[in-house]
Design an enzyme around this catalytic site. Structure first.
Site, mmCIF file in Angstrom:
data_model
loop_
_atom_site.group_PDB
_atom_site.id
_atom_site.type_symbol
_atom_site.label_atom_id
_atom_site.label_comp_id
_atom_site.label_asym_id
_atom_site.label_seq_id
_atom_site.Cartn_x
_atom_site.Cartn_y
_atom_site.Cartn_z
ATOM 1 N N ASN A 1 0.869 -1.179 0.000
ATOM 2 C CA ASN A 1 0.000 0.000 0.000
ATOM 3 C C ASN A 1 0.905 1.228 0.000
ATOM 4 O OD1 ASN A 1 -1.790 2.065 0.527
ATOM 5 N ND2 ASN A 1 -2.201 1.443 2.646
ATOM 6 N N TRP A 2 0.953 1.904 -1.142
ATOM 7 C CA TRP A 2 1.844 3.063 -1.248
ATOM 8 C C TRP A 2 1.243 4.313 -0.611
ATOM 9 C CZ3 TRP A 2 4.818 3.381 -6.601
ATOM 10 C CH2 TRP A 2 5.716 2.304 -6.671
ATOM 11 N N GLY B 1 2.955 -1.256 4.169
ATOM 12 C CA GLY B 1 2.989 0.155 3.796
ATOM 13 C C GLY B 1 4.398 0.590 3.451
ATOM 14 N N GLY B 2 5.104 1.146 4.436
ATOM 15 C CA GLY B 2 6.412 1.756 4.205
ATOM 16 C C GLY B 2 7.392 0.863 3.457
ATOM 17 N N SER C 1 3.837 -2.619 10.149
ATOM 18 C CA SER C 1 5.295 -2.649 10.346
ATOM 19 C C SER C 1 5.944 -3.959 9.914
ATOM 20 C CB SER C 1 5.644 -2.302 11.801
ATOM 21 O OG SER C 1 5.208 -0.974 12.101
ATOM 22 N N GLY D 1 2.873 1.811 10.647
ATOM 23 C CA GLY D 1 3.826 2.909 10.519
ATOM 24 C C GLY D 1 4.564 3.257 11.794
HETATM 25 C C1 PEP Z 1 -0.529 -0.091 6.023
HETATM 26 O O1 PEP Z 1 -0.660 1.105 5.869
HETATM 27 O O2 PEP Z 1 -1.400 -0.836 5.559
HETATM 28 C C2 PEP Z 1 0.646 -0.580 6.741
HETATM 29 C C3 PEP Z 1 0.637 -1.798 7.180
HETATM 30 O O3 PEP Z 1 1.703 0.297 6.914
HETATM 31 P P1 PEP Z 1 3.168 -0.051 7.494
HETATM 32 O O4 PEP Z 1 3.622 -1.352 6.852
HETATM 33 O O5 PEP Z 1 4.023 1.095 7.094
HETATM 34 O O6 PEP Z 1 3.028 -0.226 8.966
#
Ligand code: PEP
Length: 247
Positions: free
Chosen positions: A10-11, A228-229, A207, A168
């Site tokens: 997920n960008w 996400g990241g 994360s 995040g």
């Molecule tokens: C997300 O936004 O779906 C997510 C899991 O973000 P991150 O991996 O950065 O925690």
């Protein structure tokens, strides 16, 4: 049993045309991974990413429940499909928080996704306060009951468990807590969707990094990750694709 793992990225509100080089790098490094791969970029990149992607399938980050109409700034599942998407996230916690989306809204968006031929990736997860209060299972059970329509199958739906406090932040639940939640979700879906419960892919999100993906993907009833990241750079997301392939 028999569920192919899914590495989904997920960008969020990140990515301009130059970022398509990351997809080219993933395609070169992982031409045929033993898992499915999905990236959900900003809507402006869907068309171009779908043209570059082969292994990498492309998804939207949200859709409106209607197919078209006077909804300035929104995007429908049909428009996403026309641009080359094969899936769409619905009910991400940032949408639930920033846009006040309810379980009923998410439910309608999942049905809209199917109407357009897209896979709905339905997101659920508790806040830190809810977990501290011992309510995590109750909250997620309620979100599943309200957000996953009766017509959900393993083909048209993926469920992503994303504890809000882990998104995040670098914080990750213990493997025991992830297992407890994923086993619980499977059991809840067995009650609500007795014909399909064993087919749903249940992702963990929050994360996930190359360094923890393998141990998380080995947990009971975890069928991949929503990332996400660490999905923004091919070097990081490649490690997660590798873990999903080997898991
Ligand atoms: C997300 O936004 O779906 C997510 C899991 O973000 P991150 O991996 O950065 O925690």
């Amino acid at each position: 049993m028999g569920r192919r793992k899914l590495a989904a990225g997920n960008w969020k509100m990140n990515g301009v045309k130059a970022a398509l080089a990351e997809i080219e790098a993933l395609e070169a490094a992982y031409p045929a991974p033993d898992c499915d791969v999905l990236i959900c970029p900003p809507a402006t990149l869907i068309s171009a990413m779908a043209a570059v992607g082969n292994t990498v399938k492309v998804g939207g980050q949200d859709c409106h429940a209607n197919a078209s109409g006077a909804h300035t700034g929104d995007i429908s599942a049909e428009i996403l499909a026309d641009a080359g998407a094969s899936a769409v996230l619905v009910g991400h916690s940032e949408r639930r928080a920033d846009h006040g989306e309810s379980d009923a809204d998410v439910n309608a968006k999942a049905e809209a996704a199917w109407r357009a031929g897209l896979i709905a990736v339905i997101c659920v997860g508790e806040t830190e306060a809810e977990r501290t209060a011992g309510k995590a299972l109750d909250i997620v059970g309620g979100q599943l009951a309200g957000s996953v329509p009766a017509g959900a199958t393993g083909e048209n739906t993926v469920v992503a468990y994303e504890p809000v406090w882990a998104i995040g932040t670098g914080l990750v639940p213990t493997l025991e807590d992830i297992a407890e939640m994923h086993d619980f979700m499977r059991a809840e879906l067995a009650k609500s969707h007795p014909a399909a419960f064993d087919d749903f892919r249940l992702l963990y999100g929050g994360s996930v990094k190359p360094s923890n993906a393998a141990e998380i993907f080995a947990v009971s009833n975890v069928d991949g990750g929503l990332v996400g990241g660490a999905s923004l750079k091919a070097a990081d997301f490649g490690g997660i694709i590798k873990a999903a392939s080997e898991g």
